[in-house]
Motif scaffolding. Structure first.
Motif, PDB file in Angstrom:
ATOM      1  N   ALA A 161      41.366  -4.912  11.545  1.00  0.00           N
ATOM      2  CA  ALA A 161      41.421  -5.919  12.715  1.00  0.00           C
ATOM      3  C   ALA A 161      39.776  -6.189  12.916  1.00  0.00           C
ATOM      4  O   ALA A 161      39.719  -7.419  13.377  1.00  0.00           O
ATOM      5  CB  ALA A 161      42.224  -5.564  13.705  1.00  0.00           C
ATOM      6  N   LEU A 162      39.151  -5.220  13.058  1.00  0.00           N
ATOM      7  CA  LEU A 162      37.615  -5.232  13.514  1.00  0.00           C
ATOM      8  C   LEU A 162      36.630  -5.863  12.357  1.00  0.00           C
ATOM      9  O   LEU A 162      35.604  -6.241  12.728  1.00  0.00           O
ATOM     10  CB  LEU A 162      37.128  -4.026  14.027  1.00  0.00           C
ATOM     11  CG  LEU A 162      37.668  -3.668  15.606  1.00  0.00           C
ATOM     12  CD1 LEU A 162      37.286  -2.341  15.620  1.00  0.00           C
ATOM     13  CD2 LEU A 162      37.379  -4.454  16.543  1.00  0.00           C
ATOM     14  N   LEU A 174      32.641   0.979  19.805  1.00  0.00           N
ATOM     15  CA  LEU A 174      34.016   1.445  19.518  1.00  0.00           C
ATOM     16  C   LEU A 174      34.458   2.373  20.693  1.00  0.00           C
ATOM     17  O   LEU A 174      35.521   3.270  20.504  1.00  0.00           O
ATOM     18  CB  LEU A 174      34.056   2.118  18.141  1.00  0.00           C
ATOM     19  CG  LEU A 174      33.781   1.213  16.988  1.00  0.00           C
ATOM     20  CD1 LEU A 174      33.894   2.038  15.771  1.00  0.00           C
ATOM     21  CD2 LEU A 174      34.704   0.096  16.897  1.00  0.00           C
ATOM     22  N   GLY A 175      33.992   2.603  21.648  1.00  0.00           N
ATOM     23  CA  GLY A 175      34.536   3.658  22.926  1.00  0.00           C
ATOM     24  C   GLY A 175      33.332   4.940  22.835  1.00  0.00           C
ATOM     25  O   GLY A 175      32.301   5.011  23.683  1.00  0.00           O
ATOM     26  N   ALA A 186      24.493   1.251   7.590  1.00  0.00           N
ATOM     27  CA  ALA A 186      25.436   1.343   8.583  1.00  0.00           C
ATOM     28  C   ALA A 186      25.072   2.761   9.477  1.00  0.00           C
ATOM     29  O   ALA A 186      25.148   3.885   8.904  1.00  0.00           O
ATOM     30  CB  ALA A 186      26.925   1.568   8.223  1.00  0.00           C
ATOM     31  N   HIS A 187      24.414   2.419  10.700  1.00  0.00           N
ATOM     32  CA  HIS A 187      24.122   3.668  11.711  1.00  0.00           C
ATOM     33  C   HIS A 187      25.349   3.903  12.435  1.00  0.00           C
ATOM     34  O   HIS A 187      25.467   3.102  13.384  1.00  0.00           O
ATOM     35  CB  HIS A 187      22.806   3.210  12.292  1.00  0.00           C
ATOM     36  CG  HIS A 187      21.553   3.013  11.492  1.00  0.00           C
ATOM     37  ND1 HIS A 187      20.749   3.926  11.167  1.00  0.00           N
ATOM     38  CD2 HIS A 187      20.849   1.869  10.986  1.00  0.00           C
ATOM     39  CE1 HIS A 187      19.743   3.428  10.411  1.00  0.00           C
ATOM     40  NE2 HIS A 187      20.097   2.214  10.232  1.00  0.00           N
ATOM     41  N   VAL A 188      25.871   5.099  12.290  1.00  0.00           N
ATOM     42  CA  VAL A 188      26.894   5.400  13.361  1.00  0.00           C
ATOM     43  C   VAL A 188      26.251   6.418  14.309  1.00  0.00           C
ATOM     44  O   VAL A 188      25.856   7.783  13.652  1.00  0.00           O
ATOM     45  CB  VAL A 188      28.278   6.340  12.325  1.00  0.00           C
ATOM     46  CG1 VAL A 188      29.404   6.566  13.371  1.00  0.00           C
ATOM     47  CG2 VAL A 188      28.628   5.184  11.400  1.00  0.00           C
ATOM     48  N   THR A 189      26.474   6.372  15.713  1.00  0.00           N
ATOM     49  CA  THR A 189      25.992   7.191  16.545  1.00  0.00           C
ATOM     50  C   THR A 189      27.235   7.559  17.465  1.00  0.00           C
ATOM     51  O   THR A 189      27.959   6.832  17.928  1.00  0.00           O
ATOM     52  CB  THR A 189      25.001   6.504  17.389  1.00  0.00           C
ATOM     53  OG1 THR A 189      24.088   5.882  16.632  1.00  0.00           O
ATOM     54  CG2 THR A 189      24.279   7.446  18.254  1.00  0.00           C
ATOM     55  N   ILE A 190      27.223   8.866  17.574  1.00  0.00           N
ATOM     56  CA  ILE A 190      28.228   9.572  18.647  1.00  0.00           C
ATOM     57  C   ILE A 190      28.003   9.487  19.943  1.00  0.00           C
ATOM     58  O   ILE A 190      26.763   9.703  20.288  1.00  0.00           O
ATOM     59  CB  ILE A 190      28.516  10.911  18.126  1.00  0.00           C
ATOM     60  CG1 ILE A 190      29.005  11.039  16.497  1.00  0.00           C
ATOM     61  CG2 ILE A 190      29.583  11.432  19.293  1.00  0.00           C
ATOM     62  CD1 ILE A 190      29.197  12.654  16.138  1.00  0.00           C
ATOM     63  N   ARG A 202      39.958  10.830  20.606  1.00  0.00           N
ATOM     64  CA  ARG A 202      39.557   9.412  20.632  1.00  0.00           C
ATOM     65  C   ARG A 202      38.205   9.578  19.667  1.00  0.00           C
ATOM     66  O   ARG A 202      38.234   8.490  19.123  1.00  0.00           O
ATOM     67  CB  ARG A 202      39.147   9.235  22.170  1.00  0.00           C
ATOM     68  CG  ARG A 202      38.423   7.618  22.025  1.00  0.00           C
ATOM     69  CD  ARG A 202      37.964   7.360  23.546  1.00  0.00           C
ATOM     70  NE  ARG A 202      36.633   8.207  23.937  1.00  0.00           N
ATOM     71  CZ  ARG A 202      35.770   7.616  24.734  1.00  0.00           C
ATOM     72  NH1 ARG A 202      36.063   6.642  25.697  1.00  0.00           N
ATOM     73  NH2 ARG A 202      34.658   8.424  25.142  1.00  0.00           N
ATOM     74  N   LEU A 203      37.596  10.362  19.800  1.00  0.00           N
ATOM     75  CA  LEU A 203      36.336  10.389  18.932  1.00  0.00           C
ATOM     76  C   LEU A 203      36.533  10.268  17.334  1.00  0.00           C
ATOM     77  O   LEU A 203      36.312   9.748  16.390  1.00  0.00           O
ATOM     78  CB  LEU A 203      35.481  11.534  19.161  1.00  0.00           C
ATOM     79  CG  LEU A 203      34.524  11.818  18.187  1.00  0.00           C
ATOM     80  CD1 LEU A 203      33.338  10.390  18.270  1.00  0.00           C
ATOM     81  CD2 LEU A 203      33.285  13.037  18.768  1.00  0.00           C
ATOM     82  N   VAL A 204      37.818  10.957  16.910  1.00  0.00           N
ATOM     83  CA  VAL A 204      38.226  11.147  15.605  1.00  0.00           C
ATOM     84  C   VAL A 204      38.941   9.943  15.274  1.00  0.00           C
ATOM     85  O   VAL A 204      38.484   9.133  14.237  1.00  0.00           O
ATOM     86  CB  VAL A 204      39.418  12.100  15.396  1.00  0.00           C
ATOM     87  CG1 VAL A 204      40.111  11.939  14.172  1.00  0.00           C
ATOM     88  CG2 VAL A 204      38.770  13.599  15.430  1.00  0.00           C
ATOM     89  N   ASP A 205      39.380   9.057  16.188  1.00  0.00           N
ATOM     90  CA  ASP A 205      40.017   7.750  15.952  1.00  0.00           C
ATOM     91  C   ASP A 205      38.581   6.639  15.807  1.00  0.00           C
ATOM     92  O   ASP A 205      38.689   5.849  14.680  1.00  0.00           O
ATOM     93  CB  ASP A 205      40.796   7.186  17.222  1.00  0.00           C
ATOM     94  CG  ASP A 205      41.146   5.627  16.838  1.00  0.00           C
ATOM     95  OD1 ASP A 205      41.917   5.581  15.847  1.00  0.00           O
ATOM     96  OD2 ASP A 205      41.122   4.915  17.489  1.00  0.00           O
TER      97      ASP A 205
END
Length: 443
Positions: A161-162, A174-175, A186-190, A202-205
């Motif tokens: 969807a996104l 993403l929250g 693609a830089h993914v930051t927690i 939530r973080l796993v999702d």
């Protein structure tokens, strides 16, 4: 008759599994419905006396023995009926719900699971163990288990969807995760800073969504993962890779078995390692997955689940002041697939020191180079991570990492490991030592 006598008579009436599906399913449903009546006659778990706790334990143990016996005989039939002979690829929650509908009593129903979520971990009935029996038996079977794992490698509905927005804008919040595409990376930051970037449901999702988007976007060639700044007074304003599982959430009963413990292993971590499964289509042949290289940058520490993540990355850079640890024995749980992967990367002796003995590996130690490729000054982690991503941006890297993964961790080895892990981890979640340890996080 006393409650004890009624329970004993129920245990003695345990039906024998005959190997005929419909009669066995009916017998299981009837027997376990009576078992639920016995549990319902007891007070709620926090209010039970020691004798009542003992009676509940007898009921659960007998019921689980029956579930195990039934699944040893009929797991393939149940799976084929729920998946319409494997023409459907349900994710784990849908699979559990479908099996609960098809064979009442085999798994807890949605109302029972909703009731569990209202309690702290120590006050639950432990129905996640019943789910674990189901998944353990499915994964034990090579063909069925392979289909379960392949189904979990598809993109999530949320990611699909996104995807149009991410392709158009190149950035999403993403929250608990920020995702941005820059120059093919693609830089993914927690951003779970309130708990030192610890992992929760939530973080796993959010992480699975981010990994899916990075793999689905054709303009992304490489992915990176790094922890953001945290709020903890001791580390305020500093980046932290991850503190592992959120033990406060575990104490409160908010770490779920399916959506956290199984999903993280079969979902985003599996996709980091093996990529997204794609449809068998002339446009994608001969490929059955979309894979991309991944690099991680470690600031401050990677504890528990954080260190587990590093074991599937193609390049890991760390600040000179960082450390890695898997405090599994101290916490009482199993560190995901860390037991499978750390020994392969670092050797069995070091794996035992880290997992069983709680040894920390400081980035500057020679042994740390078995899990980390490059050590830089703490302020240079970001630049080093960018260089690592640039080095990995090579089509030949994708092909070679796939072959390395196949050689190092064949899919059937992973499946067999998860079959055992699925049950052991659920049992550990309800063991007295774990409940006592996470009780420290009650406030």
């Amino acid at each position: 008759m006393t409650a004890s006598g009624t329970t004993e008579r129920w245990v003695r009436a345990l039906p024998t599994v005959t190997g005929r599906f419909d009669p066995d399913a009916a017998a299981l449903a009837a027997h376990l419905a009576h078992g639920e009546d016995l549990l319902a006659a007891l007070p709620s778990k926090p209010d039970r006396s020691p004798r009542q706790h003992g009676l509940a334990d007898v009921v659960h143990r007998s019921a689980r023995r029956l579930r195990s016996s039934f699944l040893r005989a009929h797991a393939t039939t149940v799976y084929d009926e729920v998946t319409e002979r494997r023409t459907l690829s349900p994710r784990l929650p849908e699979l559990a719900r479908g099996a609960a509908r098809r064979v009442p009593g085999l798994l807890p129903d949605p109302d029972q699971m909703a009731a569990e979520l209202r309690h702290a971990q120590a006050d639950k009935e432990g129905r996640e163990i019943d789910q674990a029996i189901f998944f353990s038996e499915l994964l034990r079977l090579p063909d069925v288990g392979a289909h379960v794992l392949e189904s979990m490698r598809g993109p999530t509905p949320r990611a699909l969807a996104l995807l149009p927005e991410f392709r158009r804008v190149g950035e999403l919040h993403l929250g608990s995760v920020h995702l941005v595409r820059l120059h093919g990376v693609a830089h993914v930051t927690i951003h779970n800073g309130h708990c030192l970037n610890a992992e929760d449901d939530r973080l796993v999702d959010d992480l699975e969504t981010a990994v899916d988007l990075a793999l689905l976007d054709d303009d992304v060639h490489v992915g990176t993962l790094r922890g953001g700044e945290v709020d903890h007074p001791r580390y305020a304003g500093r980046r932290v890779f991850s503190a592992g599982i959120n033990l406060k959430d575990l104490h409160c009963g908010r770490i779920t078995y399916i959506d956290f413990l199984l999903r993280r292993e079969t979902g985003f971590i599996h996709k980091l390692l093996r990529g997204l499964a794609v449809e068998d289509d002339p446009s994608t042949w001969p490929h059955d997955a979309v894979e991309k290289p991944w690099a991680a940058g470690v600031d401050t520490f990677a504890i528990g689940g954080g260190m587990q993540l590093l074991l599937v990355f193609d390049r890991v850079v760390a600040g000179a002041d960082a450390y890695f640890s898997l405090p599994a024995a101290r916490e009482g749980i199993v560190p995901g697939a860390g037991n499978l992967r750390l020994g392969r990367l670092a050797g069995g002796r070091l794996a035992r020191q880290v997992i069983l003995g709680g040894r920390k590996l400081w980035a500057g130690e020679p042994d740390a180079r078995l899990v980390c490729d490059e050590v830089v000054e703490p302020g240079d982690v970001g630049d080093a991570l960018d260089r690592a991503a640039h080095d990995l941006d090579n089509p030949a890297v994708v092909a070679n990492r796939a072959m390395l993964t196949l050689a190092e961790e064949p899919p059937d080895v992973f499946r067999a490991y998860l079959a055992r892990f699925a049950l052991v981890q659920a049992q550990r979640l309800y063991s007295p030592d774990v409940l006592a340890k996470v009780g420290r996080f009650a406030s």
